[in-house]
Design a protein around this motif. Structure first.
Motif: not given
Length: 354
Positions: A308-312, A346-353
Motif C-alpha cells: 500500500g506504500i507509494l514510493s517517491q 505506515l500505521q496500518a502496516k505496523k498494526r497488521f504486520k
C-alpha cells in the motif's frame, strides 16, 4: 489527437444503475447509494466513489466491504458509481473518497491541493491492450494502429492516456488513430464482436473474458510489473484510495479506518486461494464461470500493491509521464505540492504486520 465518433453507443443510465446495484447488492450486501446505511447508526459513514464497479482494479476496496474489514474499524462505507469527470467537484462534498488512478490527482496541474492519495492499491496501470482478431488479424506492432479505432471506457481516461503514451513512444502518427468512447464493458464486448473497434484498452475481467473467448490478442500487458516498467521506464502507479485533504484534518480517524480496511484486504488477497476467492465471486454476466473469475484475478495478481506504500520513485515517474500527457500544465503545477501521504498506511502496516 483526432477523435472520430463513428460509434457512439446509447448510454442507458437506468441499465447501468441496475447493473451496479446487482453487483453491490448481490455480492457485497450493500445498496448503491448513501441510503444503504441506517441514519440511526453511530458508526462513521463514508461514501466511496469509483468509475466502474465491474472492474477488478477496485477489488481490494470491494473485498474490504465483503470481508467486513470496514465494519471492524467502526466505518460504514457506501459505494457509488460515478464517472471520473465528477472527481474534481466532489472534494467539497465532505465524507467522499475515491478509488481511482493515482495520476488523476495530477490532472490540470492542480495547485489547490484538494485531494490526497492515502494508499496505493495498484502498483501498475492494471490495464491490457488487445487487438481484434477479426479486424486486425495481421497485427505486428503499434504502428499498425494507424488508420484504425481503439476503444476506451472514456475519452481522456487513464487507459486513453496510457495508449497515447505507448503510441508516442512507438513513433506512431497519432493524428491517424481514432479513439472511441464505449462507456461500459457491455458496450465494449459488442463493439469488439461487431467490428466497431479494432482494439481495446481496458481492465479485467473484461480483457480476460475477451481473451478467453478468442476475440482479441493481448499485445501490451500493463498488469505486469515487468512490462509496465519497460513501457514507462519505471513504476507507474495504478489505482489508489484518495480523500479530500480537508477530511485528513477534520476526521483523520475515519481516514485511518478506511486505510486499515483496504490494507487488510490487500494482505488477504496476497495469500487467498481459489476457494477463498470463489466466496467473493462477482455475480455478473462478465463472469460466466469460476475459471474465468479465477483467471482474471491471476492476471491481476502482479499488479496489486504489496504493502500500500507509494514510493517517491513511483510518484516522480508518475509526474514525469503526466508531464508528457499534459505538457502545458507543467508550469502551473506547484513543484513543492505532493498529492500523496503514506502516514496512514505506515500505521496500518505496523498494526497488521503487512
Amino acid at each position: 489527437m483526432e477523435v472520430h465518433h463513428k460509434y457512439r453507443p446509447e448510454h442507458d443510465v437506468s441499465a447501468r444503475r441496475q447493473w451496479a446495484k446487482l453487483i453491490l447488492a448481490g455480492t457485497l450486501g450493500v445498496l448503491c447509494g448513501p441510503t444503504s446505511v441506517s441514519a440511526q447508526s453511530d458508526k462513521a459513514r463514508l461514501v466511496l466513489a469509483m468509475d466502474d464497479v465491474s472492474s477488478l482494479v477496485h477489488l481490494p476496496v470491494l473485498l474490504a466491504i465483503q470481508l467486513g474489514y470496514f465494519k471492524a474499524e467502526g466505518l460504514l462505507v457506501d459505494i457509488v458509481e460515478q464517472p471520473l469527470t465528477m472527481f474534481a467537484t466532489t472534494a467539497s462534498a465532505g465524507m467522499v473518497a475515491w478509488s481511482l488512478p493515482f495520476t488523476q490527482t495530477l490532472h490540470g496541474g492542480r495547485r489547490d491541493d484538494a485531494w490526497r492519495s492515502v494508499m496505493q492499491t495498484g502498483r501498475t496501470p492494471q490495464l491490457a491492450l488487445g487487438v481484434s482478431k477479426k479486424t486486425l488479424p495481421g497485427f505486428k506492432n503499434l504502428k499498425d494502429f494507424e488508420g484504425y479505432r481503439i476503444g476506451v471506457h472514456e475519452l481522456d481516461s487513464f487507459a486513453h492516456r496510457c495508449v497515447d503514451f505507448m503510441l508516442l513512444q512507438a513513433g506512431v502518427n497519432q493524428q491517424r488513430v481514432s479513439f472511441v468512447p464505449l462507456g461500459s464493458s457491455l458496450n465494449a464486448i459488442q463493439a469488439i464482436k461487431n467490428g466497431l473497434v479494432d482494439a481495446l484498452c481496458a481492465s479485467d475481467p473484461l480483457m480476460t473474458v475477451l481473451d478467453k473467448r478468442g476475440e482479441i490478442n493481448i499485445v501490451r500487458n500493463l498488469r505486469s510489473v515487468r512490462e509496465s516498467t519497460r513501457v514507462f521506464s519505471g513504476m507507474l502507479p495504478g489505482n489508489c484510495v484518495c480523500v479530500p485533504t480537508a477530511l485528513l484534518t477534520k476526521d483523520p480517524k475515519s481516514c485511518q479506518s478506511l486505510v486499515n480496511g483496504v490494507a487488510r484486504a490487500l494482505k488477504w488477497l496476497r495469500t487467498a486461494g481459489p476457494s477463498d476467492l470463489l466466496h467473493t465471486m462477482t455475480d455478473s454476466v462478465f463472469m460466466p464461470d469460476r475459471a474465468i473469475y479465477l483467471n482474471a484475478i491471476d492476471n491481476l495478481r502482479d499488479s496489486f500493491s504489496i504493502d500500500g506504500i507509494l514510493s517517491q520513485e513511483a510518484y516522480s515517474n508518475a509526474v514525469r509521464v503526466h508531464n508528457v500527457w499534459e505538457p502545458a500544465s507543467t508550469s502551473d503545477r506547484n513543484a513543492s505540492a505532493v498529492t500523496f501521504t503514506n502516514e496512514f498506511m505506515l500505521q496500518a502496516k505496523k498494526r497488521f504486520k503487512i
